[in-house]
Write a protein that holds these residues in place. Structure first.
Motif, PDB file in Angstrom:
ATOM      1  N   UNK A   1       0.728  -1.190  -0.034  1.00 49.27           N
ATOM      2  CA  UNK A   1       0.040  -0.160  -0.009  1.00 49.27           C
ATOM      3  C   UNK A   1       0.823   1.289   0.029  1.00 49.27           C
ATOM      4  N   UNK A   2       2.088   1.166   0.274  1.00 51.43           N
ATOM      5  CA  UNK A   2       3.162   2.105   0.304  1.00 51.43           C
ATOM      6  C   UNK A   2       4.468   2.012  -0.235  1.00 51.43           C
ATOM      7  N   UNK A   3       5.248   2.708  -1.301  1.00 50.84           N
ATOM      8  CA  UNK A   3       6.297   2.411  -1.745  1.00 50.84           C
ATOM      9  C   UNK A   3       7.115   3.649  -2.011  1.00 50.84           C
ATOM     10  N   UNK A   4       8.609   3.232  -1.937  1.00 45.12           N
ATOM     11  CA  UNK A   4       9.379   4.355  -2.449  1.00 45.12           C
ATOM     12  C   UNK A   4       9.149   4.659  -3.885  1.00 45.12           C
ATOM     13  N   UNK A   5       9.106   5.885  -4.470  1.00 46.10           N
ATOM     14  CA  UNK A   5       9.212   6.297  -5.778  1.00 46.10           C
ATOM     15  C   UNK A   5      10.881   6.585  -6.037  1.00 46.10           C
ATOM     16  N   UNK A   6      11.868   5.744  -6.300  1.00 47.70           N
ATOM     17  CA  UNK A   6      12.962   6.319  -6.136  1.00 47.70           C
ATOM     18  C   UNK A   6      13.869   6.093  -7.610  1.00 47.70           C
ATOM     19  N   UNK A   7      15.047   6.695  -7.363  1.00 45.64           N
ATOM     20  CA  UNK A   7      15.852   6.381  -8.524  1.00 45.64           C
ATOM     21  C   UNK A   7      17.305   6.659  -8.084  1.00 45.64           C
ATOM     22  N   UNK A   8      18.178   6.325  -8.724  1.00 45.17           N
ATOM     23  CA  UNK A   8      19.582   6.421  -8.212  1.00 45.17           C
ATOM     24  C   UNK A   8      20.213   7.736  -8.323  1.00 45.17           C
ATOM     25  N   UNK A   9      20.937   7.910  -7.095  1.00 47.50           N
ATOM     26  CA  UNK A   9      21.883   9.336  -7.006  1.00 47.50           C
ATOM     27  C   UNK A   9      23.118   8.850  -7.126  1.00 47.50           C
ATOM     28  N   UNK A  10      23.949   8.983  -8.229  1.00 50.22           N
ATOM     29  CA  UNK A  10      25.303   8.582  -8.123  1.00 50.22           C
ATOM     30  C   UNK A  10      25.833   9.221  -9.616  1.00 50.22           C
ATOM     31  N   UNK A  11      27.142   9.007  -9.715  1.00 52.86           N
ATOM     32  CA  UNK A  11      27.933   9.542 -10.845  1.00 52.86           C
ATOM     33  C   UNK A  11      27.161   9.221 -12.282  1.00 52.86           C
ATOM     34  N   UNK A  12      26.546   8.000 -12.596  1.00 51.65           N
ATOM     35  CA  UNK A  12      25.988   7.664 -13.660  1.00 51.65           C
ATOM     36  C   UNK A  12      24.836   8.401 -14.063  1.00 51.65           C
ATOM     37  N   UNK A  13      24.218   8.991 -13.163  1.00 54.54           N
ATOM     38  CA  UNK A  13      22.717   9.912 -12.993  1.00 54.54           C
ATOM     39  C   UNK A  13      23.156  11.173 -12.459  1.00 54.54           C
ATOM     40  N   UNK A  14      24.108  12.286 -13.295  1.00 54.08           N
ATOM     41  CA  UNK A  14      24.314  13.213 -12.627  1.00 54.08           C
ATOM     42  C   UNK A  14      22.994  14.413 -12.387  1.00 54.08           C
ATOM     43  N   UNK A  15      22.027  14.295 -13.359  1.00 55.90           N
ATOM     44  CA  UNK A  15      20.848  14.891 -13.439  1.00 55.90           C
ATOM     45  C   UNK A  15      20.018  14.660 -12.615  1.00 55.90           C
ATOM     46  N   UNK A  16      20.032  13.497 -11.495  1.00 51.82           N
ATOM     47  CA  UNK A  16      19.002  13.315 -10.523  1.00 51.82           C
ATOM     48  C   UNK A  16      19.038  13.995  -9.311  1.00 51.82           C
ATOM     49  N   UNK A  17      18.671  15.329  -9.281  1.00 51.67           N
ATOM     50  CA  UNK A  17      18.724  16.082  -8.325  1.00 51.67           C
ATOM     51  C   UNK A  17      17.460  15.790  -7.317  1.00 51.67           C
ATOM     52  N   UNK A  18      17.424  16.161  -6.276  1.00 50.69           N
ATOM     53  CA  UNK A  18      16.127  16.164  -5.373  1.00 50.69           C
ATOM     54  C   UNK A  18      15.098  16.646  -6.199  1.00 50.69           C
ATOM     55  N   UNK A  19      15.094  18.022  -6.719  1.00 52.62           N
ATOM     56  CA  UNK A  19      14.153  18.580  -7.461  1.00 52.62           C
ATOM     57  C   UNK A  19      13.622  17.639  -8.635  1.00 52.62           C
ATOM     58  N   UNK A  20      14.484  17.133  -9.155  1.00 51.00           N
ATOM     59  CA  UNK A  20      14.008  16.376 -10.402  1.00 51.00           C
ATOM     60  C   UNK A  20      13.226  14.813  -9.652  1.00 51.00           C
ATOM     61  N   UNK A  21      13.731  14.502  -8.925  1.00 47.83           N
ATOM     62  CA  UNK A  21      12.917  13.153  -8.422  1.00 47.83           C
ATOM     63  C   UNK A  21      11.626  13.575  -7.678  1.00 47.83           C
ATOM     64  N   UNK A  22      11.634  14.772  -6.919  1.00 47.90           N
ATOM     65  CA  UNK A  22      10.574  15.036  -6.355  1.00 47.90           C
ATOM     66  C   UNK A  22       9.423  15.285  -7.460  1.00 47.90           C
ATOM     67  N   UNK A  23       9.705  16.157  -8.622  1.00 48.82           N
ATOM     68  CA  UNK A  23       8.827  16.107  -9.707  1.00 48.82           C
ATOM     69  C   UNK A  23       8.303  14.928 -10.355  1.00 48.82           C
ATOM     70  N   UNK A  24       9.122  13.948 -10.597  1.00 48.59           N
ATOM     71  CA  UNK A  24       8.791  12.870 -11.031  1.00 48.59           C
ATOM     72  C   UNK A  24       7.795  12.040 -10.254  1.00 48.59           C
ATOM     73  N   UNK A  25       8.012  12.127  -8.767  1.00 51.90           N
ATOM     74  CA  UNK A  25       7.249  11.451  -7.945  1.00 51.90           C
ATOM     75  C   UNK A  25       5.759  12.043  -7.776  1.00 51.90           C
ATOM     76  N   UNK A  26       5.823  13.201  -7.899  1.00 58.72           N
ATOM     77  CA  UNK A  26       4.512  13.894  -7.967  1.00 58.72           C
ATOM     78  C   UNK A  26       3.536  13.576  -9.214  1.00 58.72           C
TER      79      UNK A  26
END
Length: 256
Positions: free
Chosen positions: A37-62
């Motif tokens: 009923x509840x889950x993380x909506x996550x993505x990697x934050x590492x050098x392979x994905x430098x564009x994955x800022x907190x803002x980008x992940x928040x917007x995608x989760x919304x």
């Protein structure tokens, strides 16, 4: 209480998880069928994905949450980064470049760098009171086969997350023995599917939950799979008992 998946890649196109929103929604439907009923909506934050800022992940989760509401999929999702440990982790933390579990500031999901193992105790002390969650902790043999080390990490506030598929079908007898040792000591705190797709690496959760129930009992499985998972995703305080550690199963097999 529904299951809580504390490790699943659901943010379309942001990493090696689902390629499209439709695939992400299919994964969410699958999770609901698994009992979540509840889950993380996550993505990697590492050098392979430098564009994955907190803002980008928040917007995608919304955007995902809105699509789930539109499609009437009853899964609550929480934005999360899966942070790969490295020389810049602490600097990135202080600069606000890392997204915590559920974006609450209470827990930070971390994984080891490729082909390396890092002692997390200095980082755990530096980021406190935020607590570290060790992603797919069963992968790290220096941790799995050294219960006293794992217990020291727990004493420092860390939580050990185990992949459901590893509980249901361990890679080998060594992993099975190590997980049994952790279960006996009360050191399996959270379960995650580590799902990445619908046609590959599906977000399988229920079988791992049942396997943990067989290893540690119904109450322990309920804590890890339901209560503690939900608490971490919501950023709630989580008192964890100190583990009852014996000499490691691996050491006993070797006669050490």
């Amino acid at each position: 209480m529904p299951l809580a998946d504390t490790h699943v890649h659901l943010l379309a196109g942001l990493d090696d998880g689902p390629a499209s929103m439709s695939e992400a929604v299919a994964m969410c439907r699958f999770l609901v069928a698994e009992g979540a009923g509840l889950a993380t909506a996550l993505a990697h934050q590492n050098p392979d994905y430098p564009e994955n800022t907190p803002e980008r992940l928040r917007a995608a989760a919304v955007a995902l949450a809105a699509e789930l509401q539109r499609k009437k999929v009853k899964l609550a999702v929480r934005p999360t980064g899966e942070v790969m440990l490295g020389p810049d982790t602490l600097a990135d933390w202080h600069a606000g470049r890392l997204l915590t579990v559920g974006d609450t500031g209470a827990y930070l999901l971390v994984e080891m760098p490729h082909r390396d193992f890092v002692d997390v105790l200095p980082l755990a002390a530096a980021v406190a009171p935020t607590r570290l969650v060790i992603a797919h902790a069963e992968r790290y043999t220096p941790l799995l086969f050294d219960p006293p080390r794992a217990a020291a990490w727990v004493a420092a506030g860390c939580l050990l997350q185990v992949t459901a598929s590893a509980l249901a079908d361990p890679w080998d007898d060594d992993m099975a023995g190590g997980l049994r040792e952790w279960a006996d000591a009360g050191m399996i705190h959270l379960i995650g599917s580590d799902g990445h797709g619908i046609d590959r690496r599906r977000p399988l959760l229920a079988e791992g939950y049942r396997a943990l129930r067989g290893l540690a009992g119904r109450a322990a499985a309920r804590r890890a799979g339901e209560e503690w998972g939900a608490a971490v995703l919501r950023g709630s305080a989580l008192p964890v008992p100190m583990p009852a550690v014996r000499r490691s199963w691996f050491a006993r097999v070797l006669g050490a």
